[in-house]
Scaffold this active site. Structure first.
Site, PDB file in Angstrom:
ATOM      1  N   ASP A 305       0.271 -15.748   0.516  1.00  0.00           N
ATOM      2  CA  ASP A 305      -0.648 -14.868  -0.235  1.00  0.00           C
ATOM      3  C   ASP A 305      -0.045 -14.553  -1.611  1.00  0.00           C
ATOM      4  O   ASP A 305      -0.114 -13.412  -2.083  1.00  0.00           O
ATOM      5  CB  ASP A 305      -0.976 -13.581   0.530  1.00  0.00           C
ATOM      6  CG  ASP A 305      -2.234 -12.914  -0.023  1.00  0.00           C
ATOM      7  OD1 ASP A 305      -2.879 -13.469  -0.940  1.00  0.00           O
ATOM      8  OD2 ASP A 305      -2.574 -11.814   0.451  1.00  0.00           O
ATOM      9  N   PHE A 323      -3.542  -4.904  -6.151  1.00  0.00           N
ATOM     10  CA  PHE A 323      -3.014  -5.347  -4.863  1.00  0.00           C
ATOM     11  C   PHE A 323      -2.381  -6.730  -5.027  1.00  0.00           C
ATOM     12  O   PHE A 323      -2.960  -7.603  -5.666  1.00  0.00           O
ATOM     13  CB  PHE A 323      -4.136  -5.468  -3.830  1.00  0.00           C
ATOM     14  CG  PHE A 323      -4.593  -4.169  -3.229  1.00  0.00           C
ATOM     15  CD1 PHE A 323      -3.849  -3.563  -2.236  1.00  0.00           C
ATOM     16  CD2 PHE A 323      -5.781  -3.569  -3.642  1.00  0.00           C
ATOM     17  CE1 PHE A 323      -4.280  -2.363  -1.645  1.00  0.00           C
ATOM     18  CE2 PHE A 323      -6.224  -2.374  -3.054  1.00  0.00           C
ATOM     19  CZ  PHE A 323      -5.463  -1.776  -2.058  1.00  0.00           C
ATOM     20  N   GLY A 324      -1.216  -6.950  -4.425  1.00  0.00           N
ATOM     21  CA  GLY A 324      -0.675  -8.314  -4.358  1.00  0.00           C
ATOM     22  C   GLY A 324       0.735  -8.457  -4.884  1.00  0.00           C
ATOM     23  O   GLY A 324       1.146  -7.757  -5.813  1.00  0.00           O
TER      24      GLY A 324
HETATM   25  O1  DOR Z   1      -2.837  -8.370  -2.042  1.00  0.00           O
HETATM   26  C1  DOR Z   1      -3.786  -9.080  -2.253  1.00  0.00           C
HETATM   27  N1  DOR Z   1      -3.970  -9.685  -3.442  1.00  0.00           N
HETATM   28  N2  DOR Z   1      -4.663  -9.250  -1.292  1.00  0.00           N
HETATM   29  C2  DOR Z   1      -5.804  -9.892  -1.491  1.00  0.00           C
HETATM   30  O2  DOR Z   1      -6.557  -9.995  -0.564  1.00  0.00           O
HETATM   31  C3  DOR Z   1      -6.156 -10.421  -2.811  1.00  0.00           C
HETATM   32  C4  DOR Z   1      -4.958 -10.688  -3.606  1.00  0.00           C
HETATM   33  C5  DOR Z   1      -5.237 -10.906  -5.065  1.00  0.00           C
HETATM   34  O3  DOR Z   1      -6.149 -11.673  -5.394  1.00  0.00           O
HETATM   35  O4  DOR Z   1      -4.524 -10.337  -5.893  1.00  0.00           O
HETATM   36 ZN    ZN Z   2      -6.714 -11.576   1.413  1.00  0.00          ZN
HETATM   37 ZN    ZN Z   3      -5.075 -13.596  -0.773  1.00  0.00          ZN
END
Ligand code: DOR
Ligand code: ZN
Ligand code: ZN
Length: 428
Positions: A305, A323-324
Site C-alpha cells: 500500500d 492517509f498513507g
Molecule cells: O492510507 C491510504 N492511502 N489508504 C488508502 O486507502 C489510500 C491511500 C492513498 O491513496 O493515499
Molecule cells: Zn486502501
Molecule cells: Zn491503497
C-alpha cells in the site's frame, strides 16, 4: 546477454525446492537452475550468503501518475520498486483522472514501458471517477490488461452496484481488490480507536469500520463467484473472517501490509501525520492475529500500500495529514526482520507471500518462481546486512514513513527484471 547468479540459496515457491544452486539467465528468461553451472556468462553475480528469490510482486501500490506527479511518477515509483526488490507492481487507479477506461489503462501501460524499470500492471476503477454511481467500462479495461478492478481509497458502498460489478468482473476474468471501510462509520477518525487515541485527543477508527465490509464482500463473492482479494487487512476479526471464507472453499485471498505487522498504536508517541494511514495502525492483539494469520497461511500476500505524499501533506497533525505511508523500499527488510528472523515465517513463506501467491492471483504463470523457462524477474536478498532505515535515501518522491531511524536486518542486494539488472546495492 548471459548472466550467472552464483552460490546463492535459491528459494522456488512453485516447486518448493530450496538449496544452493546457480541460476543462469539468457535474454529475459531463466535457462538453467543447477549446482555449479560452468558456462561462460557476460556477467557473474556473486550471491554467496544470499537468498535468490523470485522478484517481489506488489499487488498494492499508488504511483500517483497521471495527475499527481508531485507525489510520485511511474519513473520514481518504478525505481523505488527496483530498490525494494519489487519487479512487478500493481498501480491503484485513484489518480487524477481516475483510471476508469481501457484507454487510460493502455496509456499507463505504454508510458510505464518507457519510464519504469519494473513491470507495472494498472488496476482499473470499479465506478466512473470512483464516484460510486455508474460502473466503469470493466470489459474494456479487462481487454486493456488490467487483471483486477478496485475502488481503493474507499469501498463501493452501494452493495447492489458492487454486486453488478462483481458479475461483470467474473465474466471478464478479473479479480476484485477490495478496500474495506464503511465510510458511514468513520466519523472523522484518524487513527485506531483505543486508549492511545484518547491520550492524544484524536478521533478513532474502530475495527468494525473494516470488519463489516470484509464480511459483506466475502458474502458478495460467495453469491457472485468472483475472485476476491482483500487489501490491507488490519484487524483480528478480518483474519477470522478470511479463515471462515477459506474453510468454505470461497475464492478469497487476503493481504497484510508490513506496517500493520511491524507497528502498533504503541509506537505512536505523538500526534505525527507520518503515522497516519488507512486502515490505521491497530492494537497489539490485532498485530498478533495478523502475524498468526500469515504464519498459518490464512493471509496469503504481503503488499505495501505504498502511498507517497508530499512533505507538507504529512508533516503535520494527524487531523490534517493525508492517509498513507510509503513502503516499496522497506517491505523486504521489514518482512525479514519482523517475520523471518523471529521464526514466524520461513524464508520460503516469505517468497510465497511476496511473489508466488501474488503471481497466482494475477494469473502470471511465468512469474513468481525460480525455474527453467520462467521470466528472469529475480531478487538477490542478503539477510546479513544490518542498516538503519533512512528516508533521505529513498528513490521514491515520498519520504512519508514512520520507519525512519528503525534498525532492520536484511536488504535487497540486486534486482533483475526480464534478465536486466535494474538495481544494485552500493555498499554493505
Ligand atoms: O492510507 C491510504 N492511502 N489508504 C488508502 O486507502 C489510500 C491511500 C492513498 O491513496 O493515499
Ligand atoms: Zn486502501
Ligand atoms: Zn491503497
Amino acid at each position: 546477454m548471459k548472466i550467472l547468479i552464483q552460490n546463492g540459496y535459491v528459494l522456488d515457491p512453485e516447486s518448493k525446492r530450496e538449496g544452493k544452486y546457480d541460476v543462469l539467465i539468457e535474454e529475459n528468461k531463466i535457462i538453467k537452475v543447477a549446482e555449479n553451472i560452468c558456462e561462460p556468462a557476460e556477467r557473474i553475480i556473486d550471491a554467496s550468503e544470499c537468498y535468490v528469490m523470485p522478484g517481489f510482486i506488489d499487488l498494492h501500490v499508488h504511483l500517483r501518475d497521471p495527475g499527481l506527479e508531485y507525489k510520485e511518477t511511474l519513473e520514481t515509483g518504478g525505481k523505488a520498486g527496483a530498490r525494494g526488490g519489487v519487479t512487478t507492481l500493481c498501480a491503484m487507479p485513484n489518480t487524477k483522472p481516475v483510471v476508469d477506461s481501457g484507454e487510460k489503462v493502455e496509456d499507463v501501460h505504454r508510458r510505464a514501458q518507457m519510464d519504469s524499470p519494473v513491470n507495472v500492471i494498472q488496476i482499473g476503477a470499479i465506478t466512473v471517477g470512483q464516484q460510486g454511481e455508474t460502473l466503469a467500462d470493466i470489459a474494456g479495461m479487462a481487454k486493456a490488461g488490467c487483471h483486477a478492478i478496485s475502488e481503493d481509497g474507499k469501498s463501493v458502498m452501494n452493495a447492489s452496484l458492487y454486486r453488478k460489478a462483481m458479475k461483470i468482473a467474473k465474466e471478464n476474468g478479473l479479480s476484485i481488490f477490495a478496500h474495506c471501510e464503511d465510510i458511514t462509520m468513520v466519523e472523522g477518525g484518524v487513527m485506531h480507536a483505543d486508549e492511545k487515541a484518547k491520550i492524544l485527543g484524536l478521533k478513532g477508527i474502530t475495527n468494525a469500520v473494516e470488519d463489516v465490509i470484509v464480511a459483506r464482500d466475502i458474502l458478495l463473492a460467495k453469491e457472485t463467484g468472483v475472485r476476491l482479494h482483500l487489501c490491507h487487512c488490519s484487524t483480528e476479526d478480518s483474519v477470522k473472517l478470511v479463515e471462515v471464507a477459506k474453510n468454505e472453499g470461497l475464492p478469497v485471498t487476503a493481504e497484510v501490509c508490513p506496517h500493520h505487522f511491524a507497528m502498533s498504536t504503541e509506537d505512536i508517541m505523538e500526534d505525527d501525520g507520518n503515522f497516519k494511514m488507512n486502515p490505521p495502525l491497530r492494537g497489539k492483539k490485532d498485530v498478533e492475529a495478523l502475524k498468526a494469520g500469515l504464519q498459518a497461511d490464512i493471509m496469503d500476500v504481503i503488499a505495501t500500500d505504498h502511498a507517497p505524499h508530499a512533505e507538507e501533506e504529512k508533516n503535520c497533525s494527524m487531523t490534517k495529514a493525508a492517509f498513507g505511508i510509503v513502503g516499496l523500499e522497506t517491505m523486504a527488510s521489514l518482512t525479514y526482520t519482523e517475520l523471518v528472523v523471529p521464526g514466524i515465517l520461513t524464508p520460503m513463506q516469505m517468497a510465497e507471500k511476496t511473489s508466488y501467491n501474488p503471481a497466482k492471483i494475477l494469473g502470471l504463470k511465468d512469474k513468481g518462481a525460480i525455474a527453467e523457462g520462467k521470466i528472469a524477474d529475480i531478487v538477490v536478498f542478503d539477510p546479513n546486512i544490518e542498516y538503519v532505515i533512512d528516508k533521505n535515501t529513498f528513490f521514491s518522491k515520498g519520504k512519508n514513513t514512520p520507519f525512519h531511524g528503525r534498525k532492520v536486518q536484511g536488504d535487497v542486494r540486486c534486482t533483475l527484471v526480464g534478465g536486466n539488472i535494474v538495481y544494485e546495492r552500493q555498499s554493505i
